[in-house]
Scaffold this active site. Structure first.
Site, PDB file in Angstrom:
ATOM      1  N   HIS A  96       0.831  -1.204   0.000  1.00 11.51           N
ATOM      2  CA  HIS A  96       0.000   0.000   0.000  1.00 11.51           C
ATOM      3  C   HIS A  96       0.870   1.262   0.000  1.00 11.51           C
ATOM      4  CE1 HIS A  96      -3.690   2.326   1.120  1.00 11.51           C
ATOM      5  NE2 HIS A  96      -2.792   3.142   1.641  1.00 11.51           N
ATOM      6  N   GLU A  97       1.780   1.330   0.969  1.00 13.93           N
ATOM      7  CA  GLU A  97       2.612   2.542   1.053  1.00 13.93           C
ATOM      8  C   GLU A  97       3.536   2.655  -0.161  1.00 13.93           C
ATOM      9  OE1 GLU A  97       1.609   4.673   3.083  1.00 13.93           O
ATOM     10  OE2 GLU A  97       0.419   3.323   4.330  1.00 13.93           O
ATOM     11  N   HIS A 147       1.756   4.498  -2.818  1.00 14.43           N
ATOM     12  CA  HIS A 147       1.867   5.947  -2.599  1.00 14.43           C
ATOM     13  C   HIS A 147       3.250   6.439  -3.047  1.00 14.43           C
ATOM     14  CE1 HIS A 147      -1.855   6.767  -0.483  1.00 14.43           C
ATOM     15  NE2 HIS A 147      -1.625   5.872   0.458  1.00 14.43           N
ATOM     16  N   GLU A 166      -4.575   7.758  -3.066  1.00 17.38           N
ATOM     17  CA  GLU A 166      -5.079   6.489  -2.546  1.00 17.38           C
ATOM     18  C   GLU A 166      -5.392   5.506  -3.668  1.00 17.38           C
ATOM     19  OE1 GLU A 166      -4.791   6.129   0.572  1.00 17.38           O
ATOM     20  OE2 GLU A 166      -5.959   4.353   1.073  1.00 17.38           O
TER      21      GLU A 166
HETATM   22 ZN    ZN Z   1      -3.107   5.234   1.843  1.00 16.21          ZN
END
Ligand code: ZN
Length: 501
Positions: free
Chosen positions: A265-266, A269, A295
């Site tokens: 997830h990160e 980003h 996101e």
């Molecule tokens: Zn996030």
């Protein structure tokens, strides 16, 4: 400022100084969450409020406005300079509308509010947090009124996170999601067929999980010569600049999912931050466009890539090697455990199906607070009722209910919807990429993620803030954002795992 410089150079020089202050705050934020000793908190709060004041002063400086006006005269219609000017003007005007006294009081209530929230959560007592939250809501109402005299308070607050997004556009989106997700979740609960999650559980030493997570981050394209990965209580990503993107992670000793999917997830980003346009460094257009688009990138890599069978066909040998306790598990064992559906109380632990219902609860309550239909004293009760209505469950104590998120203590109202916008955009972008490049299954199974990343670089990352989030989605996918692709994906996975729908 030397007067021989043209307006454009002056704009970029002044804006660059503003960006440097923002980057400094980012470094301090990262430092606070990863390495700062607890004793540094008070001094750090003072330092950050000094910097916030300097940053506000930079944005409101007459010389910056002059440079913007000068550029506005020079800019050709449809040019990049025109877009730079529009972006700079929007940010400057927004800052100027906020009275300095209000900005200072907001910063103060923020730092004391976070401490009160933490104590309230630890002691499981909303009354400790209540006076701070009441003051914060009052200040945010004042801020919204200053920013948007036409009374669209919630839109004004959302502008900070998702510029241009409107409440009236979100309401039908959430209504549709609620109507689709409610019955889906109920059907799974009624089917009463729990998924065996043994394949993702075991004894996994932290260092081994880290090594595996790093390998995944690198494989999907994260450049560790322009970034790093450290541990923190709550995972996050900060882009200090394109060459210094910092991710954090956390792990659980008995389950590899929080570490692996947190890191993916990160990393999503981080890939966005590393892919921002070099030519627009330290200019108004040079940063990410919105939290929703941010996101969309994290959810894409975490869910649509990281939870796919093809990804695990490739990753499985590496998993076996990194975490010996998994040696006997197959993709068929792991995959269902990545797509469980279970109504639960805590948003950050929620699965893909129920997650957006958690967001819907907060969206409803925030709108009611800023429409004047709900007061802070009634918030705990309203929270529990809304959970009961949307998820069919009720928190036994406030720490699991109204006190679980940090956002409101920071004054971040209008932030939560960006999680759902990102989830929907991730699916829509992924489908559009497949239409352009064909199915990615073979590529993922071979560990090739560059085609998908290249598509995101081309369609999203390289534009910085050149287009609004809404425009960007339409340009990249050929249609406005909708929940269609997300729901199709979710129904397909849920049908396969649970045999419902
Ligand atoms: Zn996030």
């Amino acid at each position: 400022m030397s007067s021989h410089l043209g307006a454009e150079e002056r704009l970029y020089r002044l804006w660059g100084e503003y960006v440097d202050l923002v980057s400094t705050e980012e470094i301090l934020h990262w430092d606070q969450e990863t390495t700062m000793p607890a004793g540094g908190l008070e001094g750090r709060s003072q330092l950050l409020s000094t910097l916030a004041g300097l940053r506000h002063g930079k944005l409101c400086a007459p010389e910056l406005l002059e440079a913007i006006e000068g550029c506005a005269e020079e800019a050709a219609p449809g040019s990049v300079l025109e877009a730079q000017v529009a972006e700079a003007r929007w940010q400057v005007e927004r800052a100027a509308k906020l009275p300095v006294s209000l900005a200072i009081e907001l910063a103060e209530v923020q730092s004391t509010g976070v401490a009160a929230w933490q104590e309230a959560r630890t002691r499981n007592d909303f009354s400790i947090f209540r006076p701070f939250l009441e003051r914060m809501v009052e200040l945010k109402r004042q801020q919204a009124a200053a920013l948007s005299p036409d009374g669209r308070a919630y839109d004004a607050l959302m502008d900070e996170f998702e510029p241009g997004m409107k409440e009236e556009a979100l309401v039908p989106l959430f209504t549709h999601l609620r109507e689709a997700l409610g019955p889906l979740v109920r059907a799974v609960v009624e089917a009463g067929k729990p998924v065996d999650e043994g394949a993702v559980e075991g004894e996994f030493p932290e260092q081994l999980q880290l090594a595996f997570g790093k390998r995944m981050a690198k494989a999907i394209g994260f450049d560790f010569s322009a970034g790093r990965l450290d541990s923190s209580t709550h995972p996050f990503c900060v882009g200090i600049n394109r060459g210094d993107v910092r991710l954090t992670w956390r792990s659980e000793p008995g389950d590899f999912r929080p570490a692996v999917f947190g890191i993916l997830h990160e990393t999503g980003h981080g890939l966005y931050e590393q892919g921002l346009p070099a030519a627009w460094d330290r200019t108004p257009l040079g940063t990410s466009v919105s939290l929703g688009i941010h996101e969309s990138q994290s959810r894409l890599w975490e869910n649509l890539v990281g939870r796919s069978k093809a990804f695990w066909q490739w990753a499985l040998p590496a998993l076996h090697e990194a975490l010996p306790a998994t040696r006997k598990v197959s993709v068929a064992d792991i995959w269902p455990a990545l797509h469980t559906v279970k109504p639960s109380l805590i948003r950050v632990e929620a699965d893909e199906a129920t997650y957006n219902l958690h967001v819907a609860v907060r969206f409803d309550l925030e709108r009611a607070l800023f429409a004047g239909d709900l007061e802070v004293r009634d918030l705990p009760g309203a929270w529990d009722e809304t959970y009961e209505k949307l998820l069919g469950i009720r928190a036994a104590e406030p720490a699991e209910g109204v006190l679980q998120d940090i956002h409101w203590s920071l004054g971040s109202f209008g932030y939560f919807p960006t999680y759902t916008l990102g989830t929907l955009a991730a699916s829509q972008l992924f489908e559009a990429a497949k239409k352009d490049l064909g199915d990615f299954d073979e590529a993922f199974a071979a560990g090739e993620f560059q085609p998908l990343l290249g598509w995101m670089r081309e369609k999203i990352h390289r534009y910085g803030r050149r287009y609004s989030a809404t425009e960007l989605i339409e340009k990249a996918t050929g249609r406005p954002l909708s929940s269609e692709d997300f729901l199709t994906y979710l129904k397909a996975t849920t049908a396969e795992v649970y045999g419902v729908g």
